[in-house]
Design a protein around this motif. Structure first.
Motif, mmCIF file in Angstrom:
data_model
loop_
_atom_site.group_PDB
_atom_site.id
_atom_site.type_symbol
_atom_site.label_atom_id
_atom_site.label_comp_id
_atom_site.label_asym_id
_atom_site.label_seq_id
_atom_site.Cartn_x
_atom_site.Cartn_y
_atom_site.Cartn_z
ATOM 1 N N LEU A 266 97.098 -126.609 -47.012
ATOM 2 C CA LEU A 266 96.287 -127.552 -47.785
ATOM 3 C C LEU A 266 96.784 -127.551 -49.225
ATOM 4 N N TYR A 267 96.449 -128.594 -49.946
ATOM 5 C CA TYR A 267 96.916 -128.689 -51.339
ATOM 6 C C TYR A 267 95.930 -127.983 -52.257
ATOM 7 N N TYR A 268 95.963 -126.647 -52.175
ATOM 8 C CA TYR A 268 95.139 -125.777 -52.999
ATOM 9 C C TYR A 268 96.067 -124.965 -53.910
ATOM 10 N N THR A 269 95.471 -124.238 -54.852
ATOM 11 C CA THR A 269 96.273 -123.466 -55.817
ATOM 12 C C THR A 269 96.665 -122.076 -55.314
ATOM 13 N N GLU A 270 96.167 -121.663 -54.141
ATOM 14 C CA GLU A 270 96.348 -120.280 -53.684
ATOM 15 C C GLU A 270 97.816 -119.856 -53.554
ATOM 16 N N ALA A 271 98.621 -120.662 -52.859
ATOM 17 C CA ALA A 271 100.013 -120.258 -52.587
ATOM 18 C C ALA A 271 100.824 -120.144 -53.879
ATOM 19 N N GLY A 272 100.697 -121.116 -54.767
ATOM 20 C CA GLY A 272 101.428 -121.082 -56.040
ATOM 21 C C GLY A 272 100.938 -119.977 -56.948
ATOM 22 N N SER A 273 99.632 -119.770 -56.967
ATOM 23 C CA SER A 273 99.031 -118.700 -57.760
ATOM 24 C C SER A 273 99.563 -117.342 -57.307
ATOM 25 N N MET A 274 99.619 -117.150 -55.992
ATOM 26 C CA MET A 274 100.143 -115.907 -55.424
ATOM 27 C C MET A 274 101.619 -115.730 -55.774
ATOM 28 N N PHE B 153 103.412 -130.027 -48.602
ATOM 29 C CA PHE B 153 104.607 -129.277 -48.220
ATOM 30 C C PHE B 153 105.068 -128.349 -49.340
ATOM 31 N N VAL B 154 104.717 -128.661 -50.563
ATOM 32 C CA VAL B 154 105.058 -127.790 -51.705
ATOM 33 C C VAL B 154 104.493 -126.388 -51.476
ATOM 34 N N ASN B 155 103.268 -126.309 -50.950
ATOM 35 C CA ASN B 155 102.655 -125.001 -50.693
ATOM 36 C C ASN B 155 103.357 -124.258 -49.573
ATOM 37 N N PHE C 165 102.223 -116.310 -67.397
ATOM 38 C CA PHE C 165 101.731 -117.559 -67.992
ATOM 39 C C PHE C 165 101.735 -118.686 -66.952
ATOM 40 N N CYS C 166 102.786 -118.745 -66.135
ATOM 41 C CA CYS C 166 102.842 -119.757 -65.064
ATOM 42 C C CYS C 166 101.691 -119.557 -64.078
ATOM 43 N N GLY C 167 101.409 -118.288 -63.742
ATOM 44 C CA GLY C 167 100.274 -117.990 -62.865
ATOM 45 C C GLY C 167 98.961 -118.412 -63.487
ATOM 46 N N PHE C 168 98.820 -118.190 -64.788
ATOM 47 C CA PHE C 168 97.630 -118.608 -65.535
ATOM 48 C C PHE C 168 97.466 -120.133 -65.485
ATOM 49 N N MET C 169 98.581 -120.868 -65.500
ATOM 50 C CA MET C 169 98.533 -122.330 -65.425
ATOM 51 C C MET C 169 98.053 -122.819 -64.057
#
Length: 478
Positions: free
Chosen positions: A153-161, A102-104, A184-188
């Protein structure tokens, strides 16, 4: 009248966001019912996030198969943990698969808002119709199929974007320290996002270069110099200008003062690479960098496919063919170079050849592997797609285009694995920066995205299969 239009636009935006979130919640519910256990890369991400959620942050608890930094897990804990304090929920509930996924979905809401703010900032607001066009463009990009699917899904795509778009927005507003921090947050979330933090710095540099270039052109216009003729005359002029500009201490010091937060971030990245021994953490055997030049061609094709209402028309094809005939020698050389790059630098990653759950497996198997000559026959399509993309960005300055294509090259070419997820960020940044298309084209684009999403979700949820040596349910996905 202006205040009334702004209020109306606010209503449209609220309606679009609310409807999108409602549909997303219904889809999320369907995903949660169908996927009770971690799927695909979630088998690495979810247990790691749950360990963090339980307070186990030591390196001994790190899964060596994970190749990205722990930004997603740290932020997830920061979101779900307060829920246990506020609502009194048990750790089992707040660290569950559903809560972490749900975070995504929350990120997707943030992405919707950021896309809208970016379109308001990037696109000129001088027409009454542009209100509808901005809302439609926001909605279209928010449900962009490759991105939208991974919201569930619990992938990095949504947060990265989210962090990359936020950094870009802050850069456009001139808040470069905040932009670098968000970079920097995106890099993480994903190490390659450092390229888009550099793009933000490049955006600043391009703006200053454009201003100086316009001044230079105005001076030359007043002086009426003898025009330099030849196919590369414009290129020579720009090169001479860049050389003269970079020789000025005043210019360089001004750029340094503007971009120092990004330079500091770049130094931190270089320190990370030196200490880590590379950009990838964890399992490096499957993520080796190489010069995979056709990745650029795949991105052009991907963009042509998803932006066909804006990039593909009879007039565009006719204009391209006229240009090819007019500059046939240049295009002949470009074609030869492209064929050489396809011949010498095409790689097929072991995951691409083995994992039949991804659409890229079938694209490769049924298009590229069927006949050896196909990859060469597609070269004219690649060239047309590349030209059409560049043509759609002609409203941007030559220096902006230069920065964008350098970043695009850097973020795609070193990747050995062909995976559509890697194209999401450059595609969205490209799409944000083309002039607002007519409403009819936007409706067409939105309709096509909705159909693709419907088919993608239907196939994923209903057309399951099993491997001969496994009892696990397998599903088709991007």
């Amino acid at each position: 009248m202006g205040a009334g239009m702004a209020q109306l636009e606010g209503y449209y935006f609220s309606a679009a966001l609310s409807c999108t979130f409602l549909v997303s919640c219904l889809l999320f519910s369907a995903f949660s019912r169908a996927l009770r256990e971690p799927y695909m890369d979630e088998i690495f991400h979810l247990p790691q996030a749950q360990r963090y959620c339980e307070g186990h942050f030591s390196l001994s608890q790190w899964d060596p198969m994970i190749t990205t930094l722990p930004g997603l897990y740290l932020l997830s804990v920061g979101v779900v943990k307060p829920a246990s304090w506020i609502f009194g929920w048990s750790e089992h509930v707040v660290c569950s698969i559903g809560m972490l996924r749900f975070v995504n979905l929350l990120f997707s809401v943030g992405n919707f808002y950021l896309l809208y703010l970016l379109l308001r900032k990037v696109q000129p607001r001088h027409k009454a119709s542009s209100c509808i066009q901005r809302i439609l463009s926001t909605l279209t990009l928010a449900i962009f199929p490759t991105l939208y699917f991974f919201n569930f899904l619990y992938y990095t795509e949504a947060g990265s974007m989210f962090f990359t778009l936020f950094a870009y927005l802050m850069c456009l507003y001139g808040n470069h320290k905040t932009s670098a921090l968000l970079g920097f947050c995106g890099f993480m979330f994903r190490q390659t996002n450092i390229i888009w933090a550099i793009f933000c710095a490049g955006n600043v540099i391009a703006q200053k270069l454009t201003e100086a270039w316009k001044t230079e052109l105005q001076k030359k216009k007043e002086e009426r110099p003898t025009p330099i003729k030849g196919p590369f005359s414009e290129f020579r002029k720009i090169l001479q200008f860049l050389l003269a500009y970079s020789m000025s201490f005043k210019n360089l010091s001004m750029l340094l003062l503007l971009t120092w937060p990004y330079i500091l971030l770049m130094f931190l990245f270089c320190a990370f690479v030196a200490v880590n021994g590379g950009i990838v953490i964890g399992d490096r055997s499957s993520h080796e960098a190489c010069l995979h030049f056709p990745q650029l061609f795949y991105f052009f094709s991907f963009t042509l496919f998803f932006s066909f209402p804006h990039l593909l028309s009879l007039n565009k094809i006719r204009a391209f063919l006229c240009l090819v005939w007019k500059r046939r020698i240049q295009f002949f050389v470009i074609t030869l170079v492209s064929i050489f790059l396809v011949w010498k630098f095409t790689y097929a990653h072991k995951y691409l050849l083995a994992d039949n759950r991804h659409y890229t497996f079938y694209v490769w198997k049924r298009v590229f592997q069927r006949y050896e000559i196909v990859k060469y026959l597609l070269v004219p399509v690649y060239i047309f797609a590349g030209w059409s993309i560049a043509d759609s960005l002609k409203s941007k300055s030559i220096f902006w285009n230069l920065m964008f294509f350098i970043c695009l090259f850097t973020v795609t070419v070193p990747q050995k694995l062909l995976e559509f997820r890697y194209f999401i960020l450059p595609y969205v940044i490209y799409r944000l920066n083309i002039p607002l298309p007519p409403t009819s084209r936007l409706v067409c684009e939105l309709g096509c995205y909705a159909i693709v999403n419907f088919l993608t979700f239907y196939i994923f949820l209903n057309k399951t299969f099993q491997w001969p040596n496994s009892q696990d349910i397998q599903r088709f996905m991007w």
